[in-house]
Design a protein around this motif. Structure first.
Motif, PDB file in Angstrom:
ATOM      1  N   ILE A 115      -7.031   2.463   4.914  1.00  0.00           N
ATOM      2  CA  ILE A 115      -7.047   3.895   5.187  1.00  0.00           C
ATOM      3  C   ILE A 115      -5.982   4.213   6.231  1.00  0.00           C
ATOM      4  O   ILE A 115      -5.983   3.618   7.316  1.00  0.00           O
ATOM      5  CB  ILE A 115      -8.436   4.346   5.667  1.00  0.00           C
ATOM      6  CG1 ILE A 115      -9.464   4.149   4.541  1.00  0.00           C
ATOM      7  CG2 ILE A 115      -8.417   5.798   6.125  1.00  0.00           C
ATOM      8  CD1 ILE A 115     -10.886   4.502   4.929  1.00  0.00           C
ATOM      9  N   PRO A 116      -5.047   5.095   5.912  1.00  0.00           N
ATOM     10  CA  PRO A 116      -4.004   5.426   6.894  1.00  0.00           C
ATOM     11  C   PRO A 116      -4.604   5.951   8.189  1.00  0.00           C
ATOM     12  O   PRO A 116      -5.608   6.658   8.189  1.00  0.00           O
ATOM     13  CB  PRO A 116      -3.174   6.501   6.184  1.00  0.00           C
ATOM     14  CG  PRO A 116      -3.440   6.280   4.726  1.00  0.00           C
ATOM     15  CD  PRO A 116      -4.862   5.812   4.650  1.00  0.00           C
ATOM     16  N   SER A 283      -0.132  -2.392  -5.552  1.00  0.00           N
ATOM     17  CA  SER A 283       0.918  -3.054  -4.766  1.00  0.00           C
ATOM     18  C   SER A 283       2.113  -2.129  -4.572  1.00  0.00           C
ATOM     19  O   SER A 283       2.678  -2.045  -3.468  1.00  0.00           O
ATOM     20  CB  SER A 283       1.345  -4.343  -5.465  1.00  0.00           C
ATOM     21  OG  SER A 283       2.371  -4.990  -4.748  1.00  0.00           O
ATOM     22  N   ALA A 284       2.499  -1.421  -5.642  1.00  0.00           N
ATOM     23  CA  ALA A 284       3.628  -0.492  -5.545  1.00  0.00           C
ATOM     24  C   ALA A 284       3.303   0.651  -4.580  1.00  0.00           C
ATOM     25  O   ALA A 284       4.153   1.058  -3.776  1.00  0.00           O
ATOM     26  CB  ALA A 284       3.977   0.055  -6.924  1.00  0.00           C
ATOM     27  N   LEU A 285       2.090   1.164  -4.662  1.00  0.00           N
ATOM     28  CA  LEU A 285       1.698   2.244  -3.760  1.00  0.00           C
ATOM     29  C   LEU A 285       1.730   1.787  -2.303  1.00  0.00           C
ATOM     30  O   LEU A 285       2.187   2.525  -1.418  1.00  0.00           O
ATOM     31  CB  LEU A 285       0.295   2.742  -4.108  1.00  0.00           C
ATOM     32  CG  LEU A 285       0.162   3.554  -5.395  1.00  0.00           C
ATOM     33  CD1 LEU A 285      -1.303   3.795  -5.716  1.00  0.00           C
ATOM     34  CD2 LEU A 285       0.894   4.882  -5.273  1.00  0.00           C
ATOM     35  N   LYS A 286       1.251   0.582  -2.059  1.00  0.00           N
ATOM     36  CA  LYS A 286       1.199   0.089  -0.679  1.00  0.00           C
ATOM     37  C   LYS A 286       2.597  -0.023  -0.085  1.00  0.00           C
ATOM     38  O   LYS A 286       2.817   0.277   1.099  1.00  0.00           O
ATOM     39  CB  LYS A 286       0.479  -1.259  -0.631  1.00  0.00           C
ATOM     40  CG  LYS A 286       0.130  -1.715   0.784  1.00  0.00           C
ATOM     41  CD  LYS A 286      -0.764  -2.933   0.769  1.00  0.00           C
ATOM     42  CE  LYS A 286      -1.179  -3.330   2.181  1.00  0.00           C
ATOM     43  NZ  LYS A 286      -2.068  -4.512   2.186  1.00  0.00           N
ATOM     44  N   PRO A 291       3.797   4.008   3.451  1.00  0.00           N
ATOM     45  CA  PRO A 291       4.616   4.401   4.615  1.00  0.00           C
ATOM     46  C   PRO A 291       4.762   5.922   4.753  1.00  0.00           C
ATOM     47  O   PRO A 291       4.824   6.436   5.877  1.00  0.00           O
ATOM     48  CB  PRO A 291       5.977   3.738   4.332  1.00  0.00           C
ATOM     49  CG  PRO A 291       5.640   2.549   3.492  1.00  0.00           C
ATOM     50  CD  PRO A 291       4.515   3.022   2.615  1.00  0.00           C
ATOM     51  N   LEU A 292       4.794   6.644   3.631  1.00  0.00           N
ATOM     52  CA  LEU A 292       4.881   8.103   3.681  1.00  0.00           C
ATOM     53  C   LEU A 292       3.582   8.707   4.191  1.00  0.00           C
ATOM     54  O   LEU A 292       3.595   9.698   4.927  1.00  0.00           O
ATOM     55  CB  LEU A 292       5.198   8.659   2.289  1.00  0.00           C
ATOM     56  CG  LEU A 292       6.531   8.241   1.671  1.00  0.00           C
ATOM     57  CD1 LEU A 292       6.637   8.755   0.233  1.00  0.00           C
ATOM     58  CD2 LEU A 292       7.697   8.755   2.502  1.00  0.00           C
ATOM     59  N   LEU A 293       2.446   8.116   3.813  1.00  0.00           N
ATOM     60  CA  LEU A 293       1.160   8.575   4.322  1.00  0.00           C
ATOM     61  C   LEU A 293       1.057   8.334   5.823  1.00  0.00           C
ATOM     62  O   LEU A 293       0.636   9.211   6.587  1.00  0.00           O
ATOM     63  CB  LEU A 293       0.017   7.847   3.607  1.00  0.00           C
ATOM     64  CG  LEU A 293      -0.170   8.131   2.112  1.00  0.00           C
ATOM     65  CD1 LEU A 293      -1.152   7.135   1.506  1.00  0.00           C
ATOM     66  CD2 LEU A 293      -0.664   9.557   1.884  1.00  0.00           C
ATOM     67  N   LYS A 294       1.458   7.146   6.246  1.00  0.00           N
ATOM     68  CA  LYS A 294       1.384   6.804   7.669  1.00  0.00           C
ATOM     69  C   LYS A 294       2.286   7.700   8.509  1.00  0.00           C
ATOM     70  O   LYS A 294       1.969   8.024   9.654  1.00  0.00           O
ATOM     71  CB  LYS A 294       1.765   5.333   7.862  1.00  0.00           C
ATOM     72  CG  LYS A 294       0.749   4.356   7.290  1.00  0.00           C
ATOM     73  CD  LYS A 294       1.214   2.913   7.444  1.00  0.00           C
ATOM     74  CE  LYS A 294       0.208   1.936   6.862  1.00  0.00           C
ATOM     75  NZ  LYS A 294       0.680   0.523   6.960  1.00  0.00           N
ATOM     76  N   ILE A 298       3.277  12.957   3.446  1.00  0.00           N
ATOM     77  CA  ILE A 298       2.420  13.455   2.372  1.00  0.00           C
ATOM     78  C   ILE A 298       0.967  13.308   2.810  1.00  0.00           C
ATOM     79  O   ILE A 298       0.637  12.400   3.591  1.00  0.00           O
ATOM     80  CB  ILE A 298       2.657  12.743   1.023  1.00  0.00           C
ATOM     81  CG1 ILE A 298       2.328  11.254   1.123  1.00  0.00           C
ATOM     82  CG2 ILE A 298       4.072  12.940   0.526  1.00  0.00           C
ATOM     83  CD1 ILE A 298       2.378  10.545  -0.214  1.00  0.00           C
ATOM     84  N   LYS A 299       0.130  14.197   2.319  1.00  0.00           N
ATOM     85  CA  LYS A 299      -1.273  14.165   2.708  1.00  0.00           C
ATOM     86  C   LYS A 299      -2.092  14.874   1.645  1.00  0.00           C
ATOM     87  O   LYS A 299      -1.655  15.895   1.107  1.00  0.00           O
ATOM     88  CB  LYS A 299      -1.469  14.856   4.063  1.00  0.00           C
ATOM     89  CG  LYS A 299      -2.799  14.532   4.736  1.00  0.00           C
ATOM     90  CD  LYS A 299      -2.791  14.951   6.194  1.00  0.00           C
ATOM     91  CE  LYS A 299      -4.046  14.459   6.894  1.00  0.00           C
ATOM     92  NZ  LYS A 299      -4.061  14.812   8.339  1.00  0.00           N
ATOM     93  N   PRO A 300      -3.259  14.352   1.305  1.00  0.00           N
ATOM     94  CA  PRO A 300      -4.086  15.025   0.305  1.00  0.00           C
ATOM     95  C   PRO A 300      -4.574  16.370   0.825  1.00  0.00           C
ATOM     96  O   PRO A 300      -4.834  16.537   2.017  1.00  0.00           O
ATOM     97  CB  PRO A 300      -5.253  14.055   0.085  1.00  0.00           C
ATOM     98  CG  PRO A 300      -5.341  13.276   1.355  1.00  0.00           C
ATOM     99  CD  PRO A 300      -3.925  13.146   1.835  1.00  0.00           C
TER     100      PRO A 300
END
Length: 332
Positions: A115-116, A283-286, A291-294, A298-300
């Motif tokens: 979880i970011p 794996s691709a998302l991680k 990094p963009l979420l952290k 981007i954010k839901p």
């Protein structure tokens, strides 16, 4: 950490039908098998496939729980054989094949993601289904590249709002359709050029906005009624990624645009994919998206979080179309 009880509160589908068939029940707490973990669910995302399953149109794959819910966030409380990550006590969000509308849910270990920092349980629960779907269809199957134009139908929903942000961050020019002035304003705030499909023909709008060139990729969840019009919107060499058929699965089309413009039509659903395929997406998302979420890029978007016991009422809201962003259920 408290002991794991033998039974749990959950929401089951009593029979195919409307939101009223979602009813509270007691179920045995599932046990994680080899390669699986047990998550104490803090929040679960609501998705259109949940409503399809409720109506009897999207049965769970063999071996999956009949309890609806395809994404959860919570704490790992037990692990099955061979699991090294995540560990007991770790907070994760996870893509699951079912069982999310409950106090406990089993997930495949490779489909659990951290979880970011700073994300609420509700925000974390809203990540997996949308991100897996958008990454698989826009980027892996759709091949979206920086500088290309993309049209996203239903831009104000959970999938749409995620797709806008990801496409924007990877350098695409984003167009969306939405069903009201308010929803169009919301989409434009995320970085898209919005078309109110109730007031404007999206084919004409795309023609005008692109100087007659069209878009390179379309993400569509409407299906039949939009297919011919989508073909008209695509530029030569364009691609159509179909992820749902909310408007119906059948239509009659003119095939000539596919031939003359060398178009590619592709479709996919996420739930029936193999664990290996989903693990590759995780794996691709991680590596590409986390990094963009952290970084907060981007954010839901969460319309609201509601008690798990109110699943029926929340499905009424889902089907009303009044919401903007994701609907989430929370355990108290």
């Amino acid at each position: 950490m408290s002991a794991i009880p033998s039974t749990m509160f959950a929401i089951e589908i009593t029979q195919p039908g409307g939101p009223e068939v979602l009813q509270p029940c007691r179920r045995a707490v599932p046990e994680p098998g080899p390669g699986e973990v047990l998550i104490k669910v803090a929040a679960a995302g609501i998705n259109r496939p949940d409503a399809m399953q409720r109506r009897g149109l999207y049965p769970p794959p063999p071996g999956a729980s009949d309890i609806p819910g395809l994404e959860v966030a919570g704490q790992v409380v037990a692990v099955g054989g061979g699991v090294k990550h995540p560990t007991v006590g770790e907070n994760v969000c996870a893509l699951v094949t079912g069982g999310g509308y409950a106090e406990y849910c089993v997930a495949a270990a490779p489909l659990c993601l951290p979880i970011p920092k700073g994300f609420s349980w509700a925000e974390a629960a809203a990540l997996p289904e949308a991100l897996f779907t958008v990454w698989a269809n826009l980027f892996e199957q759709g091949g979206l590249k920086a500088g290309e134009r993309v049209l996203i139908h239903g831009g104000s929903g959970g999938i749409g709002s995620t797709a806008i942000q990801l496409a924007r961050e990877f350098g695409a020019e984003v167009f969306v359709t939405a069903g009201s002035v308010q929803k169009c304003i919301f989409c434009e705030q995320l970085g898209a050029r919005a078309i109110d499909y109730g007031q404007q023909d999206f084919v004409e709008a795309i023609r005008e906005y692109t100087g007659g060139q069209g878009v390179d990729l379309i993400l569509d969840m409407v299906g039949g009624p939009y297919l011919q019009r989508n073909l008209e919107c695509l530029a030569p060499g364009g691609r159509l990624a179909l992820i749902a058929v909310q408007g119906g699965p059948k239509t009659e089309i003119n095939l000539l645009p596919i031939l003359l413009k060398r178009l590619t039509l592709a479709g996919s659903t996420l739930r029936p994919r193999s664990l290996a395929e989903k693990a590759a997406l995780a794996s691709a998302l991680k590596s590409q998206v986390w990094p963009l979420l952290k970084a907060g890029k981007i954010k839901p978007v969460i319309h609201g979080a509601f008690p798990l016991a109110d699943a029926s009422e929340t499905h009424h809201l889902l089907e009303s179309g009044r919401h903007i962003g994701k609907l989430v259920l929370e355990n108290s």
